[in-house]
Design a protein around this motif. Structure first.
Motif, PDB file in Angstrom:
ATOM      1  N   VAL A  75     -45.157 -61.896  14.386  1.00  0.00           N
ATOM      2  CA  VAL A  75     -45.646 -61.532  13.053  1.00  0.00           C
ATOM      3  C   VAL A  75     -46.255 -60.126  13.008  1.00  0.00           C
ATOM      4  CG1 VAL A  75     -47.358 -62.093  11.284  1.00  0.00           C
ATOM      5  CG2 VAL A  75     -45.891 -63.890  12.226  1.00  0.00           C
ATOM      6  N   PRO A  76     -47.202 -59.756  13.883  1.00  0.00           N
ATOM      7  CA  PRO A  76     -47.727 -58.380  13.832  1.00  0.00           C
ATOM      8  C   PRO A  76     -46.645 -57.329  14.098  1.00  0.00           C
ATOM      9  CG  PRO A  76     -49.186 -59.792  15.110  1.00  0.00           C
ATOM     10  CD  PRO A  76     -47.932 -60.564  14.884  1.00  0.00           C
ATOM     11  N   LEU A  77     -45.707 -57.632  15.012  1.00  0.00           N
ATOM     12  CA  LEU A  77     -44.622 -56.690  15.294  1.00  0.00           C
ATOM     13  C   LEU A  77     -43.742 -56.488  14.066  1.00  0.00           C
ATOM     14  CD1 LEU A  77     -43.563 -57.792  18.905  1.00  0.00           C
ATOM     15  CD2 LEU A  77     -44.785 -55.702  18.237  1.00  0.00           C
ATOM     16  N   LEU A  78     -43.594 -57.523  13.263  1.00  0.00           N
ATOM     17  CA  LEU A  78     -42.808 -57.434  12.039  1.00  0.00           C
ATOM     18  C   LEU A  78     -43.394 -56.378  11.095  1.00  0.00           C
ATOM     19  CD1 LEU A  78     -40.479 -58.614  10.326  1.00  0.00           C
ATOM     20  CD2 LEU A  78     -42.085 -60.350   9.508  1.00  0.00           C
ATOM     21  N   LEU A 122     -37.066 -60.503  14.334  1.00  0.00           N
ATOM     22  CA  LEU A 122     -38.440 -61.001  14.439  1.00  0.00           C
ATOM     23  C   LEU A 122     -38.688 -62.172  13.490  1.00  0.00           C
ATOM     24  CD1 LEU A 122     -40.336 -57.607  14.755  1.00  0.00           C
ATOM     25  CD2 LEU A 122     -40.181 -59.392  16.511  1.00  0.00           C
ATOM     26  N   VAL A 123     -38.086 -62.132  12.303  1.00  0.00           N
ATOM     27  CA  VAL A 123     -38.202 -63.257  11.371  1.00  0.00           C
ATOM     28  C   VAL A 123     -37.631 -64.520  12.003  1.00  0.00           C
ATOM     29  CG1 VAL A 123     -37.362 -64.199   9.170  1.00  0.00           C
ATOM     30  CG2 VAL A 123     -38.238 -61.861   9.271  1.00  0.00           C
ATOM     31  N   ILE A 124     -36.468 -64.381  12.629  1.00  0.00           N
ATOM     32  CA  ILE A 124     -35.843 -65.536  13.275  1.00  0.00           C
ATOM     33  C   ILE A 124     -36.635 -65.955  14.515  1.00  0.00           C
ATOM     34  CG2 ILE A 124     -33.766 -66.341  14.464  1.00  0.00           C
ATOM     35  CD1 ILE A 124     -32.158 -64.499  12.590  1.00  0.00           C
ATOM     36  N   ALA A 125     -37.162 -64.972  15.265  1.00  0.00           N
ATOM     37  CA  ALA A 125     -37.947 -65.290  16.462  1.00  0.00           C
ATOM     38  C   ALA A 125     -39.180 -66.111  16.124  1.00  0.00           C
ATOM     39  CB  ALA A 125     -38.359 -64.004  17.172  1.00  0.00           C
TER      40      ALA A 125
END
Length: 391
Positions: free
Chosen positions: A88-91, A103-106
């Motif tokens: 989430v923060p990386l997104l 990242l959404v899928i991860a």
């Protein structure tokens, strides 16, 4: 000797879920516009979010049996939560569309990894607290996070913080959740001891240990049927906006009210389940049948009431449905059962959304009648489950 009482274990796990729902529900509330801002089309947003949900449910068919085979329930739980807390923060930091999509899928993969193991750990403590009440308290705390997260993100965006700031702040509850989880593992390394201390092992000599009990499959049939006749909030909110009953800005408020109904219904049916067994789930088909009857009218207050019924039905689905699985399946196969159950739930939910959406386009009265008929069939299957609950 275990380091925490069963109720303290349930509340501590509920705190973890509250904090992590703060994280990922906050992120999910802005996934669409965030991806659009990076250049995604509506089709890309639909594919990515759909793939994420498919991963969150479908991969549990793998993670459930893996948890039972390896017995690494804590490892899978912590790993799944850590993946979500990092994604989430990386997104919020990335400016590249394909990275954001990954990242959404991860984040959803993290949910798939942890859920069967987490539910199994929780099921051990609820053997003492009462399955219904334990899972209900966990769900109610979960929904507190689901409310706080989107509201926090909305406030930060309104203050001009941007997506990077809004999602970056969510790293704080994510780290806090992992800290609580690690502390909980240190205090209670073997939650199965709660269950073994609460009651002697049942005699399963007449069952094939490689297979899930027949009662579980009957119950899965009930669940699939009731979900196949359950309208999604997407269809409901579409109706509200298209008929000009509420402005788009008020739809999240309606959703928040439904989440309050979710928490209250979870607590009520959980308490009832511990006293009446699966008969408590009679409320689910009745609530599901009432949703289209009220929510697809052309008056505001019936629509609001129908939305609250929808939220209450989701509360039963997210708490008491999970509690019954723990009572039907012995501990050595429980994570597998939760994985299979999630797969059944996912397929049925997809079918229910497609069915109610298609019927809405054709005829609302036909939708109401069809949903009522499907929920009637679900009641029949639930009746078959009553006689199969383990003593």
């Amino acid at each position: 000797m275990l380091g925490l009482s069963p109720w303290r274990f349930v509340v501590a796990f509920g705190t973890v879920s509250l904090l992590m729902d703060f994280v990922y529900e906050g992120a999910r509330s802005i996934t669409g516009p965030l991806l659009a801002g990076l250049g995604a089309s509506a089709a890309v947003v639909g594919v990515v979010t759909g793939a994420g949900e498919a991963a969150a449910l479908g991969l549990r068919l793998v993670s459930g049996p893996l948890a039972d085979r390896t017995r690494r329930f804590w490892g899978l739980t912590i790993g799944g939560y850590a993946l979500t807390a990092a994604s989430v923060p990386l997104l919020g930091l990335t400016g590249v569309l394909w990275v954001a999509c990954a990242l959404v899928i991860a984040e959803r993969v993290g949910k798939a990894v942890r859920s069967p193991a987490k539910d199994t750990l929780l099921s051990h403590a609820t053997a003492v607290t009462g399955r219904g009440r334990g899972f209900a308290v966990h769900e109610a705390m979960d929904q507190v996070g689901a409310l706080i997260g989107p509201l926090t993100v909305a406030a930060l965006l309104a203050a001009g913080g941007g997506y990077g700031v809004a999602l970056g702040v969510l790293a704080v509850p994510g780290v806090a959740a992992l800290a609580v989880l690690l502390w909980l593992r240190a205090r209670v390394p073997d939650p199965a001891s709660y269950e073994t201390a609460a009651a002697p092992k049942r005699d399963h000599t007449t069952e094939n240990p490689a297979r899930l009990p027949r009662a579980f499959w009957v119950y899965a049939g009930f669940t699939a049927t009731t979900m196949a006749g359950f309208a999604t909030f997407g269809v409901l909110s579409f109706h509200v906006v298209e008929r000009h009953l509420l402005s788009p800005a008020l739809v999240p408020v309606l959703y928040a009210a439904a989440m309050v109904a979710d928490a209250l219904a979870a607590l009520a049916t959980g308490w009832l389940y511990d006293r009446a067994g699966p008969r408590a789930l009679v409320s689910l088909p009745l609530l599901a049948a009432g949703v289209p009857l009220l929510a697809f009218t052309d008056a505001v207050w019936p629509v609001v009431l129908g939305s609250l019924l929808w939220g209450a039905a989701v509360g039963v689905q997210e708490s008491t449905l999970r509690a019954v699985v723990a009572d039907l399946v012995p501990s050595p196969r429980r994570a597998t059962a939760y994985g299979v159950f999630a797969g059944v739930l996912g397929v049925a939910t997809l079918g229910g959304g497609a069915l109610t959406g298609a019927l809405y386009e054709q005829s609302v009265p036909m939708l109401i009648v069809t949903v009522a008929a499907v929920q009637g069939a679900a009641l029949v299957l639930l009746g078959a489950t009553w006689g199969r609950r383990p003593a």
